[in-house]
Design a protein around this motif. Structure first.
Motif, PDB file in Angstrom:
ATOM      1  N   ILE A 220       0.818  -1.150   0.148  1.00 16.08           N
ATOM      2  CA  ILE A 220       0.033  -0.167   0.122  1.00 16.08           C
ATOM      3  C   ILE A 220       0.773   1.185  -0.134  1.00 16.08           C
ATOM      4  N   SER A 221       1.891   1.305   0.528  1.00 18.29           N
ATOM      5  CA  SER A 221       2.980   2.556   1.102  1.00 18.29           C
ATOM      6  C   SER A 221       3.538   2.803  -0.510  1.00 18.29           C
ATOM      7  N   ALA A 222       3.775   1.619  -1.284  1.00 16.12           N
ATOM      8  CA  ALA A 222       4.514   1.761  -2.459  1.00 16.12           C
ATOM      9  C   ALA A 222       3.663   2.410  -3.219  1.00 16.12           C
ATOM     10  N   PHE A 223       2.343   1.966  -3.569  1.00 11.09           N
ATOM     11  CA  PHE A 223       1.595   2.604  -4.415  1.00 11.09           C
ATOM     12  C   PHE A 223       1.231   4.086  -4.064  1.00 11.09           C
ATOM     13  N   ILE A 224       0.981   4.251  -2.814  1.00 11.16           N
ATOM     14  CA  ILE A 224       0.707   5.623  -2.323  1.00 11.16           C
ATOM     15  C   ILE A 224       1.726   6.444  -2.810  1.00 11.16           C
ATOM     16  N   THR A 225       3.013   6.179  -2.365  1.00 14.99           N
ATOM     17  CA  THR A 225       4.295   6.987  -2.632  1.00 14.99           C
ATOM     18  C   THR A 225       4.196   7.366  -3.905  1.00 14.99           C
ATOM     19  N   SER A 226       4.212   6.297  -4.988  1.00 17.40           N
ATOM     20  CA  SER A 226       4.189   6.687  -6.588  1.00 17.40           C
ATOM     21  C   SER A 226       3.026   7.703  -6.977  1.00 17.40           C
ATOM     22  N   LEU A 227       1.818   7.482  -6.153  1.00 12.14           N
ATOM     23  CA  LEU A 227       0.597   8.279  -6.677  1.00 12.14           C
ATOM     24  C   LEU A 227       1.259   9.826  -6.074  1.00 12.14           C
ATOM     25  N   VAL A 228       1.848  10.055  -4.981  1.00 11.16           N
ATOM     26  CA  VAL A 228       2.129  11.253  -4.438  1.00 11.16           C
ATOM     27  C   VAL A 228       3.216  11.695  -5.006  1.00 11.16           C
ATOM     28  N   GLU A 229       4.011  11.161  -5.748  1.00 11.09           N
ATOM     29  CA  GLU A 229       5.125  11.737  -6.504  1.00 11.09           C
ATOM     30  C   GLU A 229       4.972  11.874  -7.960  1.00 11.09           C
ATOM     31  N   ASN A 230       3.745  11.331  -8.368  1.00  8.25           N
ATOM     32  CA  ASN A 230       3.539  11.691  -9.887  1.00  8.25           C
ATOM     33  C   ASN A 230       2.102  12.225 -10.319  1.00  8.25           C
ATOM     34  N   SER A 231       1.515  12.804  -9.299  1.00 10.36           N
ATOM     35  CA  SER A 231       0.217  13.464  -9.688  1.00 10.36           C
ATOM     36  C   SER A 231       0.220  14.906  -9.578  1.00 10.36           C
ATOM     37  N   GLN A 232       1.014  15.406 -10.512  1.00  6.26           N
ATOM     38  CA  GLN A 232       1.235  17.019 -10.689  1.00  6.26           C
ATOM     39  C   GLN A 232      -0.018  17.497 -11.377  1.00  6.26           C
ATOM     40  N   ASP A 233      -0.301  16.998 -12.662  1.00  3.98           N
ATOM     41  CA  ASP A 233      -1.244  17.145 -13.396  1.00  3.98           C
ATOM     42  C   ASP A 233      -2.657  16.212 -13.551  1.00  3.98           C
ATOM     43  N   ASN A 234      -2.457  15.128 -12.842  1.00  5.77           N
ATOM     44  CA  ASN A 234      -3.454  14.268 -12.966  1.00  5.77           C
ATOM     45  C   ASN A 234      -3.176  13.190 -11.643  1.00  5.77           C
ATOM     46  N   VAL A 235      -4.145  12.646 -11.107  1.00  5.28           N
ATOM     47  CA  VAL A 235      -3.801  11.425 -10.165  1.00  5.28           C
ATOM     48  C   VAL A 235      -3.281  10.342 -10.833  1.00  5.28           C
ATOM     49  N   LYS A 236      -2.033   9.982 -10.675  1.00  6.08           N
ATOM     50  CA  LYS A 236      -1.411   8.898 -11.573  1.00  6.08           C
ATOM     51  C   LYS A 236      -0.192   8.433 -10.909  1.00  6.08           C
ATOM     52  N   MET A 237       0.039   7.119 -11.172  1.00 14.52           N
ATOM     53  CA  MET A 237       1.568   6.679 -10.690  1.00 14.52           C
ATOM     54  C   MET A 237       2.306   6.633 -11.911  1.00 14.52           C
ATOM     55  N   ASP A 238       3.684   6.341 -11.752  1.00 13.21           N
ATOM     56  CA  ASP A 238       4.563   6.357 -12.681  1.00 13.21           C
ATOM     57  C   ASP A 238       4.445   5.083 -13.246  1.00 13.21           C
ATOM     58  N   ARG A 239       5.201   4.912 -14.532  1.00 14.38           N
ATOM     59  CA  ARG A 239       4.681   3.691 -15.489  1.00 14.38           C
ATOM     60  C   ARG A 239       5.224   2.450 -14.885  1.00 14.38           C
ATOM     61  N   HIS A 240       6.197   2.353 -14.077  1.00 13.06           N
ATOM     62  CA  HIS A 240       6.489   0.995 -13.477  1.00 13.06           C
ATOM     63  C   HIS A 240       5.637   0.628 -12.477  1.00 13.06           C
ATOM     64  N   HIS A 241       5.275   1.638 -11.640  1.00 13.74           N
ATOM     65  CA  HIS A 241       4.268   1.163 -10.674  1.00 13.74           C
ATOM     66  C   HIS A 241       2.862   0.542 -11.157  1.00 13.74           C
ATOM     67  N   GLN A 242       2.493   1.676 -12.318  1.00 11.57           N
ATOM     68  CA  GLN A 242       1.133   1.361 -12.652  1.00 11.57           C
ATOM     69  C   GLN A 242       1.243  -0.183 -13.328  1.00 11.57           C
TER      70      GLN A 242
END
Length: 332
Positions: A220-242
């Motif tokens: 859960i922490s890994a997914f949340i961290t990816s969302l927080v670090e990549n959601s500047q213009d939309n809520v999204k993960m980086d390609r690897h975590h997605q």
């Protein structure tokens, strides 16, 4: 300055430009005077929490039907887990936590008894079709509060409608809930599946265990961290975590959601829902008074579907037994 006004001022000053401000809501279908203390999204949160539909979630199935044990998730515990994950994301992104919480608390109000098994059978046999996200909106617009609905804001209803699939929510808060829902159910369903003997820890794909972690908290922490670090213009993960997210979802559908152990009671559950539906469409006079009013405004299929979809698992089984199973005779 009223407390509500002070809160609105703080939202404008401190929240992200991507956040939905409560002072700028598109509003409700029916006007209500502002509250001195609570913002509009806080009022929506409270209306949902105090609704009958919310209370019934405690006795609605998540994945495992009639599990033996007190630690399996229900729709209510799932909803609370979604709410906490969504609020964590919202706080980190400086979004509106009150709106996020309201959407999360209301997102599954329209779920049927017996989880997706009930949803599948109603979608198949009801001419109107059935999607729990659409029904959740119907609950808050029409079915709650003796037919008056909860009169929620547009943003909360939009987030509820778009939480599952299809079109994205209009707000970042609604999009955060959509991710939180999937993060929650995949990870807590792993835990329930291990408890039920459907999975063991080492069954998870190596890539998932190596990249995300072996525990629920780590994943859960890994997914949340990816969302927080990549959601500047939309809520999204980086390609690897997605990609890892999609692989975990595919794994769960292949190994858990279609697993015979998890689904062993599903056939009977579907039969119960279908027989009740057929009974009430053929005997509309047996519907409770509030659903007879729906029948007069729409049709018998809509009324029967609304009635059955709102039932808890326990009530659904009890009503089925009362209608279809012979009662013991007391002749003494």
């Amino acid at each position: 300055m009223r407390i509500r006004e002070r809160t609105q001022q703080m939202e404008k000053q401190y929240l992200s430009p991507n956040a939905a401000l409560s002072a700028e809501t598109k509003g409700r279908e029916r006007f209500v005077p502002p509250c001195d203390i609570r913002t509009e999204y806080q009022r929506d949160r409270d209306r949902i929490t105090h609704s009958k539909s919310f209370r019934r979630l405690m006795n609605k199935t998540q994945v495992f039907l009639s599990p033996e044990g007190d630690h399996y998730r229900t729709r209510l515990t799932h909803t609370l887990e979604v709410c906490q994950i969504a609020r964590t994301i919202a706080r980190a992104l400086m979004l509106n936590e009150d709106l996020t919480e309201a959407i999360a608390l209301g997102h599954d109000l329209g779920h049927t008894p017996f989880g997706h098994a009930g949803e599948e059978v109603l979608d198949k046999i009801c001419p109107h079709g059935y999607r729990h996200s659409v029904q959740s909106v119907r609950v808050v617009e029409t079915l709650e509060n003796n037919g008056r609905g909860l009169n929620l804001t547009w943003e909360v209803k939009n987030g509820i409608l778009c939480h599952s699939s299809g079109e994205e929510a209009a707000t970042f808060e609604g999009r955060a809930v959509r991710y939180a829902d999937k993060i929650a159910y995949m990870n807590h369903d792993i835990e329930d599946a291990i408890r039920a003997g459907v999975l063991c820890d080492d069954d998870l794909p190596f890539e998932i265990r190596h990249e995300l972690g072996r525990t629920k908290s780590e994943r859960i922490s890994a997914f949340i961290t990816s969302l927080v670090e990549n959601s500047q213009d939309n809520v999204k993960m980086d390609r690897h975590h997605q990609n890892l997210f999609d692989k975990l979802k595919a794994f769960m559908f292949a190994e858990v959601y279609t697993n015979p152990v998890a689904k062993r009671e599903e056939g009977r559950a579907k039969g119960v829902v279908e027989q009740l539906y057929n009974y009430f469409t053929k005997n509309p006079d047996k519907l409770p008074a509030e659903y007879c009013e729906i029948l007069e405004k729409t049709d018998v299929h809509r009324a029967a579907c609304d009635y059955i979809s709102g039932m808890s698992d326990r009530y659904c089984v009890s009503l089925y037994e009362k209608i279809f199973l012979p009662q013991a005779w007391n002749i003494y």
